[in-house]
Design a protein around this motif. Structure first.
Motif, short mmCIF file in Angstrom:
data_model
loop_
_atom_site.label_atom_id
_atom_site.label_comp_id
_atom_site.label_asym_id
_atom_site.label_seq_id
_atom_site.Cartn_x
_atom_site.Cartn_y
_atom_site.Cartn_z
N PHE A 1 7.99 -7.11 -3.30
CA PHE A 1 6.47 -7.90 -3.33
C PHE A 1 6.01 -9.33 -3.84
O PHE A 1 4.81 -9.70 -3.87
N SER A 2 6.76 -10.14 -3.10
CA SER A 2 6.43 -11.76 -3.67
C SER A 2 4.94 -12.01 -3.10
O SER A 2 4.52 -12.94 -3.99
N GLN A 3 4.61 -11.80 -1.52
CA GLN A 3 3.44 -11.85 -1.61
C GLN A 3 2.15 -10.62 -1.13
O GLN A 3 1.19 -10.82 -0.14
N LEU A 4 2.54 -9.50 -2.25
CA LEU A 4 2.21 -8.85 -2.38
C LEU A 4 0.22 -9.08 -2.80
O LEU A 4 0.04 -9.86 -3.88
N GLN A 5 -0.84 -8.40 -2.38
CA GLN A 5 -1.85 -8.95 -2.28
C GLN A 5 -2.63 -7.31 -3.35
O GLN A 5 -3.95 -7.70 -3.32
N ARG A 6 -1.99 -6.32 -2.86
CA ARG A 6 -3.17 -4.87 -3.12
C ARG A 6 -2.43 -3.95 -3.65
O ARG A 6 -1.26 -3.56 -2.96
N LEU A 7 -2.30 -3.82 -4.87
CA LEU A 7 -1.20 -2.78 -6.13
C LEU A 7 -2.10 -1.70 -6.38
O LEU A 7 -3.17 -2.35 -6.91
N THR A 8 -1.92 -0.11 -6.29
CA THR A 8 -2.42 0.61 -6.62
C THR A 8 -0.93 1.02 -7.76
O THR A 8 -0.64 2.12 -7.03
N LEU A 9 -1.54 1.89 -8.67
CA LEU A 9 -0.89 2.66 -10.06
C LEU A 9 -1.53 3.64 -10.01
O LEU A 9 -2.92 3.89 -10.50
N ILE A 10 -0.84 5.11 -9.47
CA ILE A 10 -1.43 6.16 -9.62
C ILE A 10 -1.17 6.96 -10.68
O ILE A 10 0.55 6.85 -10.96
N HIS A 11 -1.87 7.89 -11.23
CA HIS A 11 -0.66 8.24 -12.79
C HIS A 11 0.50 7.65 -13.55
O HIS A 11 1.34 8.10 -14.11
N TRP A 12 0.47 6.58 -13.45
CA TRP A 12 1.00 6.27 -14.97
C TRP A 12 0.80 6.33 -16.50
O TRP A 12 -0.12 6.02 -16.78
N LYS A 13 1.71 6.72 -17.40
CA LYS A 13 1.14 7.47 -18.32
C LYS A 13 1.98 6.26 -19.40
O LYS A 13 1.81 5.99 -20.36
N SER A 14 2.59 5.83 -19.45
CA SER A 14 3.96 4.64 -20.41
C SER A 14 4.25 4.06 -20.19
O SER A 14 4.70 2.51 -21.11
N GLN A 15 4.64 3.11 -18.91
CA GLN A 15 5.48 1.57 -18.61
C GLN A 15 3.96 0.91 -17.44
O GLN A 15 4.86 0.60 -17.10
N VAL A 16 3.22 1.06 -18.27
CA VAL A 16 2.04 0.78 -16.69
C VAL A 16 2.00 -1.23 -17.88
O VAL A 16 1.89 -1.98 -17.11
N HIS A 17 2.22 -1.49 -19.19
CA HIS A 17 2.14 -2.93 -19.75
C HIS A 17 3.24 -3.47 -18.79
O HIS A 17 3.35 -4.65 -18.38
N PRO A 18 5.23 -2.85 -18.88
CA PRO A 18 5.53 -3.45 -18.14
C PRO A 18 5.94 -3.86 -16.71
O PRO A 18 5.56 -4.45 -16.38
N VAL A 19 4.72 -2.80 -16.12
CA VAL A 19 4.96 -2.93 -14.85
C VAL A 19 3.41 -4.56 -14.64
O VAL A 19 3.87 -4.54 -13.17
N LEU A 20 2.71 -4.25 -15.33
CA LEU A 20 2.07 -5.27 -15.26
C LEU A 20 2.88 -6.15 -15.64
O LEU A 20 2.36 -7.86 -14.85
N LYS A 21 3.63 -6.50 -16.70
CA LYS A 21 4.01 -7.33 -17.10
C LYS A 21 4.75 -7.89 -15.62
O LYS A 21 5.21 -9.61 -15.29
N LEU A 22 5.81 -7.50 -14.48
CA LEU A 22 6.01 -7.81 -13.39
C LEU A 22 5.46 -8.48 -12.44
O LEU A 22 5.81 -8.97 -11.90
N VAL A 23 4.20 -7.82 -12.41
CA VAL A 23 3.62 -8.01 -11.36
C VAL A 23 3.24 -9.35 -11.71
O VAL A 23 3.00 -10.21 -10.74
N GLY A 24 2.96 -10.17 -12.93
CA GLY A 24 1.92 -11.16 -13.02
C GLY A 24 3.36 -12.55 -13.33
O GLY A 24 2.86 -13.35 -12.23
#
Length: 529
Positions: free
Chosen positions: A183-206
């Protein structure tokens, strides 16, 4: 017992060469011997390859040759077979195993082919399945350029909380490898029904996706201000944020807009009591380049009135092209005495104020919104029963393509206008592609005059109308047949609950064939009494 003559004929027939089939003739026609190329069939294509092809499968062994020799009875010596002299077979050239046509396509060409499929249907599930075909396909499917749009859904959405947390942690462990490697060239990301790990995922995306431009969080919880601000700083190209149906604190959204507001182009919000603070940031010129703004209450109508000053929004978002306030109870503030009107929205092309119930948008409010919008193409006023044809006629837009004035479930409690529909069609008959008048109370004669505008268009060209919704109106059979005859491109016609039409024709027609069938029935059916 067959006679000797018949046995000789049978032997000659067996010894005669096999007749060429149509398939053999076709193959030799496409790839004649000595041409330097051969054909290789696959499941859904036929490849022409220039390299020497694999040898054709050997002819089936005759049944007589496959029979096992009969064992002699015990005590009797086996008869010795007669020795026959056969010529030595010619040595055949050594051939290695055929790698298949998939390995013969250059990697660059294969990546381009995969890119066309990904552009049409998205990367998943195609890339995941293609990576299992062979090593060459796995190498092509692993190119980061193909993974530009990804949707990550919690695998146990709707399950108990404990199971969902474990599943999200397991998926997070996989994302720690996928983010930098795929996903190093990822342009569009959709997260659906994440309840507890949104912050770590957004950190990885950043950390791994610097080219991210669009982020959608649907049904997510636990989105903090630190995560959004960190993402705004790391992804310098992020300009679109969709937070509909997610529980996000208004302070987090405001902090994000303060960091990335200068480059924001699109914003989607779900209306709640906390939306006021976010809209306040927009009114304060936090996002001067904003082009799309949508505020929706979802399926369930929100009873909290929306306070949104028209003139302040025009000053805060002057570049707005799309404004959608869906299913809201909007209470526009009246323009005070001596207050000059706002600058308007010069670039506005779409305005949607649709509501499932009656709202308070009037001709005066609509004029304040659109007095400076000559480029408007779509106007959706479904549920806005206070808007009249006279108010629409005064709008500055001349090239309107879609006009929706349908009333659904509100016309029974209101006094509707019975005249004025010709003002709409006479103004936009040359550009209208979609017209929705369902539930309106215009009379038979008024509708006949309105739809007669499509009979003669400027320049003698056919009208552009392709969708017409007359559900619940007083339209007559002669009016319907006239509009069908004059609009050859009409693909959708809704005549449900039209009391003046014959029985059996009060339904929706989709497609050119159904619309023409309706015309034939109207011309041959007797008029209702």
């Amino acid at each position: 017992m067959a006679s000797p003559a018949s046995r000789k004929v049978r032997r000659r027939a067996l010894a005669a060469p096999r007749a060429r089939s149509a398939e053999d003739w076709w193959w030799d026609r496409l790839a004649p011997s000595g041409s330097g190329y051969h054909l290789l069939p696959s499941d859904s294509m036929l490849l022409v390859l220039s390299e020497p092809g694999p040898r054709r499968a050997a002819r089936r062994t005759p049944r007589a040759a496959r029979r096992t020799p009969r064992q002699p009875p015990p005590g009797r010596a086996a008869a010795k077979p007669k020795a026959t002299l056969r010529p030595d077979p010619a040595p055949s050239p050594e051939e290695g195993p055929d790698a298949g046509w998939g390995d013969r396509i250059p990697l660059e060409i294969l990546v381009q082919i995969f890119g066309l499929l990904v552009a049409a249907d998205g990367p998943m599930p195609f890339l995941g399945r293609a990576a299992r075909v062979c090593r060459r396909w796995q190498e092509a499917a692993s190119q980061p350029a193909l993974w530009h749009t990804v949707t990550l859904s919690s695998p146990l959405a709707g399950r108990p909380a404990k199971g969902g947390v474990k599943a999200e942690k397991k998926l997070l462990a996989s994302l720690e490898w996928l983010m930098p490697n795929r996903f190093s060239q990822l342009q569009r990301l959709t997260l659906i029904h994440w309840k507890s790990q949104v912050h770590p995922v957004l950190k990885l995306v950043g950390e791994s996706c610097p080219r991210l431009t669009f982020l959608k969080l649907s049904g997510c919880h636990g989105v903090t201000a630190d995560a959004l601000v960190m993402l705004a700083k790391a992804c310098c190209q992020l300009h679109s944020l969709d937070l509909q149906h997610s529980m996000v604190e208004s302070t987090a959204v405001v902090s994000f807009l303060e960091e990335a507001g200068s480059r924001m182009r699109k914003l989607w919000l779900t209306y709640s009591s906390q939306t006021t603070a976010i809209l306040g940031a927009l009114l304060g010129s936090c996002c001067p380049q904003l082009q799309v703004l949508e505020v929706s209450s979802g399926i369930n109508r929100n009873s909290i009135p929306l306070q949104l000053p028209v003139e302040a929004l025009q000053k805060g978002c002057p570049q707005l092209q799309v404004l959608r306030l869906l299913n809201l109870m909007w209470l526009p503030k009246p323009l005070g005495r001596g207050v000059a009107p706002g600058p308007g929205f010069p670039s506005l092309e779409e305005l949607c104020l649709a509501s499932s119930a009656c709202n308070f948008v009037s001709n005066e409010v609509l004029g304040r919104l659109l007095h400076g919008s000559p480029n408007l193409r779509l106007l959706d006023l479904r549920g806005c029963a206070r808007i009249t044809p006279a108010g629409l006629q005064d709008l500055p837009c001349r090239e309107l393509e879609q006009l929706h004035l349908g009333l659904y479930g509100t016309s029974d409690r209101l006094t509707l206008a019975k005249e004025g529909s010709p003002l709409l069609t006479q103004k936009w008959c040359h550009t209208l592609r979609e017209l929705d008048l369902s539930g309106q109370g215009f009379s038979e004669k008024d509708l006949e005059q309105a739809l007669a505008a499509f009979l003669s268009t400027p320049g003698g060209s056919h009208p552009a109308l392709c969708s017409l919704n007359l559900r619940g109106t007083r339209v007559t059979p002669s009016t319907v047949s006239s509009v069908i005859s004059s609009c050859p491109g009409l693909l959708y016609l809704n005549l449900e609950s039209c009391r003046c039409l014959p029985r059996g024709l009060k339904r929706a027609y989709r497609g050119l064939e159904e619309v023409q069938w309706c015309l034939e029935q109207l011309l041959t059916s007797p008029l209702p009494s």
